[in-house]
Design a protein around this motif. Structure first.
Motif, PDB file in Angstrom:
ATOM      1  N   GLN A   7      -1.581  31.648  91.167  1.00  0.00           N
ATOM      2  CA  GLN A   7      -0.273  31.879  91.791  1.00  0.00           C
ATOM      3  C   GLN A   7       0.776  30.905  91.265  1.00  0.00           C
ATOM      4  OE1 GLN A   7       0.679  34.317  93.548  1.00  0.00           O
ATOM      5  NE2 GLN A   7      -1.248  35.280  94.121  1.00  0.00           N
ATOM      6  N   VAL A   8       0.412  29.642  91.145  1.00  0.00           N
ATOM      7  CA  VAL A   8       1.386  28.653  90.672  1.00  0.00           C
ATOM      8  C   VAL A   8       1.613  28.793  89.176  1.00  0.00           C
ATOM      9  CG1 VAL A   8       1.900  26.189  90.483  1.00  0.00           C
ATOM     10  CG2 VAL A   8       0.803  27.066  92.543  1.00  0.00           C
TER      11      VAL A   8
ATOM     12  N   VAL B  99       6.572  21.453  99.777  1.00  0.00           N
ATOM     13  CA  VAL B  99       7.455  20.714  98.877  1.00  0.00           C
ATOM     14  C   VAL B  99       6.746  20.428  97.556  1.00  0.00           C
ATOM     15  CG1 VAL B  99       8.819  18.612  98.576  1.00  0.00           C
ATOM     16  CG2 VAL B  99       8.683  19.706 100.829  1.00  0.00           C
ATOM     17  N   LEU B 100       5.488  19.996  97.645  1.00  0.00           N
ATOM     18  CA  LEU B 100       4.736  19.647  96.438  1.00  0.00           C
ATOM     19  C   LEU B 100       4.520  20.863  95.547  1.00  0.00           C
ATOM     20  CD1 LEU B 100       3.077  17.627  94.771  1.00  0.00           C
ATOM     21  CD2 LEU B 100       1.097  18.203  96.196  1.00  0.00           C
ATOM     22  N   VAL B 101       4.083  21.977  96.138  1.00  0.00           N
ATOM     23  CA  VAL B 101       3.829  23.192  95.362  1.00  0.00           C
ATOM     24  C   VAL B 101       5.115  23.682  94.703  1.00  0.00           C
ATOM     25  CG1 VAL B 101       3.188  25.630  95.549  1.00  0.00           C
ATOM     26  CG2 VAL B 101       1.812  23.889  96.690  1.00  0.00           C
ATOM     27  N   GLY B 102       6.218  23.634  95.453  1.00  0.00           N
ATOM     28  CA  GLY B 102       7.502  24.041  94.875  1.00  0.00           C
ATOM     29  C   GLY B 102       7.892  23.176  93.701  1.00  0.00           C
ATOM     30  N   ALA B 103       7.648  21.870  93.805  1.00  0.00           N
ATOM     31  CA  ALA B 103       7.988  20.959  92.711  1.00  0.00           C
ATOM     32  C   ALA B 103       7.147  21.245  91.468  1.00  0.00           C
ATOM     33  CB  ALA B 103       7.799  19.511  93.159  1.00  0.00           C
ATOM     34  N   VAL B 104       5.858  21.526  91.657  1.00  0.00           N
ATOM     35  CA  VAL B 104       4.994  21.861  90.518  1.00  0.00           C
ATOM     36  C   VAL B 104       5.469  23.158  89.857  1.00  0.00           C
ATOM     37  CG1 VAL B 104       2.657  22.540  89.841  1.00  0.00           C
ATOM     38  CG2 VAL B 104       2.996  20.638  91.431  1.00  0.00           C
ATOM     39  N   GLY B 105       5.819  24.149  90.679  1.00  0.00           N
ATOM     40  CA  GLY B 105       6.324  25.402  90.132  1.00  0.00           C
ATOM     41  C   GLY B 105       7.591  25.209  89.320  1.00  0.00           C
ATOM     42  N   MET B 106       8.493  24.346  89.801  1.00  0.00           N
ATOM     43  CA  MET B 106       9.715  24.071  89.048  1.00  0.00           C
ATOM     44  C   MET B 106       9.390  23.403  87.714  1.00  0.00           C
ATOM     45  SD  MET B 106      12.672  22.954  91.788  1.00  0.00           S
ATOM     46  CE  MET B 106      11.735  21.636  92.557  1.00  0.00           C
TER      47      MET B 106
END
Length: 771
Positions: A393-394, A642-649
């Motif tokens: 997903q990521v 927040v962490l998952v969003g940052a990795v995706g970015m």
């Protein structure tokens, strides 16, 4: 598009020389062929070319055909290449027959050489140089015309431009349609300048009565555009240079570069877009303030109180994403409606899922769909499958979905893609972390309305501004085979009906149960019946939605075929729809449709972030923590959002640094490589009673090995990767299970064989305790 022209001083001893393109670099050759110089890439200076004298002499005597030098008697072939400032030559096998007016281009990992044979008919040869007839060259079907002035390979197409008795005919070859005659060139083509621009254009030098001109050809629509500048009529040579062209005239060397496009978004559009972003933040804040002490069920599955119709619309919003809003119109613009087959067959798969799969899992009251794998098999299978799902997903979806709308906003405003990714990611992270699943689903509902409204306005605007309207659209679409849907061939390297059938069986029927992003909406409904009805709602929207987005791509094809000058050759194909939105639509409406692009992306992005956070909290924190608590689980999910969003970015920024022709294809390829193993585990668990955890573990490992092997050797079309992976897991997993004892625990309510007609199955928690 316009070009900025500047001059570069030419050394005195070479002012009477000739400018040629050698392996993509401009080279000056004096009249005697005794010396040559190449312009340095890092500055406005000239440096000597290091090459054998006999090579320079051959270069002066014989014209270049692409990067190939065709010498004696039209058969001798050698490829030229650069090693820094040194020019090197590699001899290839001789052509089977002499060719006059020969031209060459790199294509599909080899060479294509076009010319005229001894009988005066056109010839096309493909060079493989290993294990083929005629010394490494294979004769291919040729165009119906005269001598080629230019041969170009670009985006899976071959283009031959001929100049015969002023005809200036243009011929295009594609794998699906073979050779076609498209719009004639606007003048006589100078063979010394033929180069690709971006992902779908080519740049040519054209001789016209008023003087030399530069022209672009869109390799997809086959339409020509003349650039406005009139150049000197007496040119001594052309060559590609940087992103433009260089030409030598009596007064010196001239360099033409594209003029950077100006931002197109007006302040009114920014206001509309800002209002939309503030509204979605408001939704997240509303649910945060209303449910400050939300339970795990509230945060992860909306308290299991979401109406079926809202869950179904959210399923559609999550499934389509910005890939549908941007990449599907781009795919349809580039090719046809062939990928719509996936939607048509997919509805049948969704019907099966609604009747058999979803009610079984909804009755188990899950939060993580992988909890099922623990009860049915083993905790290790659950955690392995959950980890693979998080990576897929990521890595496969989140980065692509973040990048696409960021590419759109960068195309329209001139803003750097990195800043666009940051803005998109931060807004989505904030409202997802604040509001949980309720905020995600209800913003999905609003975002589908915005997305459909924008798409309908865009396609209606195109029809309104076409000469002939809908009838002209239909005429061109049919004549160019742009609405072709079904391909029944058995070529496994292409996207055929059989490939889509495999994809639907494996990606919908067998993969739906393991998709935490989709299943989390189903699990948020009040009952098993409501869960099934949510999938029926999803199915009802799928076909009209697909027709709308594929129709936009075809409408863009028709529009830009009539107005080729309005395209930007340096933009990637995936920017076609964003460019149209920004450049053609009225101010204010542009902002609304850009909000639709953001809506398409943010709905899926928020769903992925929420689902991955749920998996990290439920499958790992609650399993590994010594004293897990419900409040701690929610707090961890908020922080991992927040962490998952940052990795995706971060991954989206990485993706932005590569030149990817179709992100739609990339997302399919990655999903197939990473997603098949644990989908096969669900199939074994739900549809068999003999499979055990040992066999499933062996099946998952085998699926990963086999699929990555097929990918590394490029054996089949990426659409088959998922089927290969799932089939490997099912077959190997079931056979391996026969080597171990049958499952010892009760399977009541855990398979389709034991879950229907046997009463209401026990909740998953009870099954786990019984185990």
């Amino acid at each position: 598009m316009s070009m900025a022209v500047r001059d570069l001083e030419v050394p005195g001893e070479l002012r009477d020389g000739t400018l040629v393109a050698v392996a993509g670099r401009p080279v000056l050759i004096d009249g005697a062929g005794g010396s040559a110089q190449v312009r340095a890439i890092d500055g406005d200076r000239w440096e000597p070319v290091l090459a054998a004298p006999e090579l320079l002499a051959r270069l002066a005597r014989h014209p270049l055909a692409g990067d190939i030098l065709i010498g004696e008697h039209g058969r001798h072939v050698e490829v030229l290449s650069w090693d820094q400032a040194r020019l090197r030559s590699q001899a290839l096998p001789p052509l089977p027959e002499p060719l006059s007016d020969a031209r060459a281009a790199r294509f599909q990992g080899g060479w294509r050489i076009a010319g005229i044979g001894e009988d005066g008919a056109p010839r096309l040869y493909a060079g493989a140089f290993a294990g083929t007839d005629e010394g490494g060259w294979r004769r291919q079907p040729a165009w119906d015309g005269g001598a080629p002035a230019a041969l170009l390979a670009h985006t899976g197409r071959l283009l031959v431009v001929e100049t015969t008795a002023g005809a200036n005919a243009t011929h295009r070859w594609s794998e699906d349609l073979g050779w076609q005659r498209v719009q004639a060139a606007p003048g006589a083509i100078d063979p010394r300048l033929v180069r690709a621009l971006g992902q779908a254009h080519a740049l040519f030098a054209v001789s016209r009565p008023e003087g030399g001109r530069l022209a672009t050809l869109n390799t997809i629509t086959g339409a020509w555009t003349m650039l406005p500048q009139v150049l000197e009529s007496d040119t001594l040579g052309w060559a590609p240079w940087a992103d433009g062209a260089a030409w030598l005239a009596r007064d010196g060397l001239h360099l033409a570069e594209p003029v950077e496009r100006q931002p197109l978004l007006k302040w009114q559009d920014w206001v509309v877009l800002s209002v939309y972003l503030v509204l979605v933040l408001g939704v997240g804040l509303y649910f945060y303030l209303r449910e400050k002490s939300a339970s795990a069920a509230d945060f992860f599955v909306g308290g299991r109180s979401i109406p079926f119709w809202a869950a179904g619309i959210s399923l559609y919003a999550t499934n389509v994403s910005s890939i549908s809003f941007i990449a599907i119109p781009a795919k349809s613009f580039e090719s046809n409606w062939q990928y719509l087959t996936n939607n048509l067959i997919g509805v049948l798969g969704l019907m099966f899922v609604a009747v058999w799969v979803v009610p079984l899992l909804r009755r188990l009251d899950l939060m993580s769909v992988f909890s099922y794998l623990e009860t049915r098999f083993h905790p290790a299978i659950r955690m392995l499958a959950s980890a693979l799902c998080i990576v897929m997903q990521v890595g496969s979806r989140m980065s692509v979905i973040l990048f696409l709308p960021s590419l759109a906003i960068a195309t329209i405003t001139g803003m750097d893609v990195a800043w666009s990714i940051l803005i998109m990611g931060v807004f989505t992270i904030v409202y997802t972390a604040l509001g949980g699943m309720r905020a995600v689903i209800w913003t999905d509902f609003v975002q589908v309305l915005v997305m459909f409204g924008g798409a309908l306005f865009a396609i209606g605007f195109i029809f309104w501004h076409l000469d002939g309207g809908v009838s002209e659209f239909a005429r061109i679409a049919m004549a160019e085979h742009k609405t072709r849907v079904f391909d029944f061939s058995f070529d496994l390297t292409r996207a055929t009906v059989w490939g889509f059938l495999f994809l639907v069986v494996f990606d919908v029927v067998l993969t739906f149960p393991k998709d935490q992003v989709l299943m989390q909406r189903v699990l948020s409904t009040p009952s098993a019946r409501a869960a099934g009805r949510s999938v029926w709602t999803f199915a009802a929207i799928t076909i009209p939605g697909g027709i709308l987005f594929y129709g936009i791509g075809t409408a863009l094809y028709v529009y830009y075929q009539a107005h080729p000058e309005r395209m930007d050759p340096w933009l990637p194909i995936d920017s076609t729809f964003p460019l149209f939105i920004a450049a053609e639509l009225p101010t204010g409406v542009t902002g609304l449709i850009i909000a639709g692009i953001f809506a398409a992306a943010m709905s899926t992005l928020s769903s992925i972030i929420n689902s991955v956070s749920t998996l990290l909290s439920v499958d790992f924190y609650q399993r590994l923590s010594r004293r897990p608590s419900e409040r701690g689980s929610v707090r961890l999910a908020e922080w991992t959002t927040v962490l998952v969003g940052a990795v995706g970015m971060g991954l989206a920024w990485l993706l932005a640094s590569y030149d990817v022709q179709s992100l739609f294809d990339v997302s399919i390829e990655l999903a197939g490589l990473l997603g098949g193993g644990f989908a096969g585990a669900y199939t074994l668990g739900m549809f068999t009673t003999r499979a055990n955890w040992q066999g499933v573990a062996i099946g998952i490992a085998s699926a990963l090995v086999v699929t990555f092997g097929a990918w590394s050797m490029d054996l089949v079309h990426p659409y088959f990767y998922l089927a290969i992976s799932i089939m490997t897991c099912i077959v190997v997993g079931y056979l391996a299970s026969l080597l171990f004892p049958p499952p010892a625990q009760s399977l009541a309510g855990l398979t389709v064989h034991t879950g229907r007609g046997g009463g209401t199955p026990a909740p998953l928690a009870q099954a786990a305790r019984a185990k």
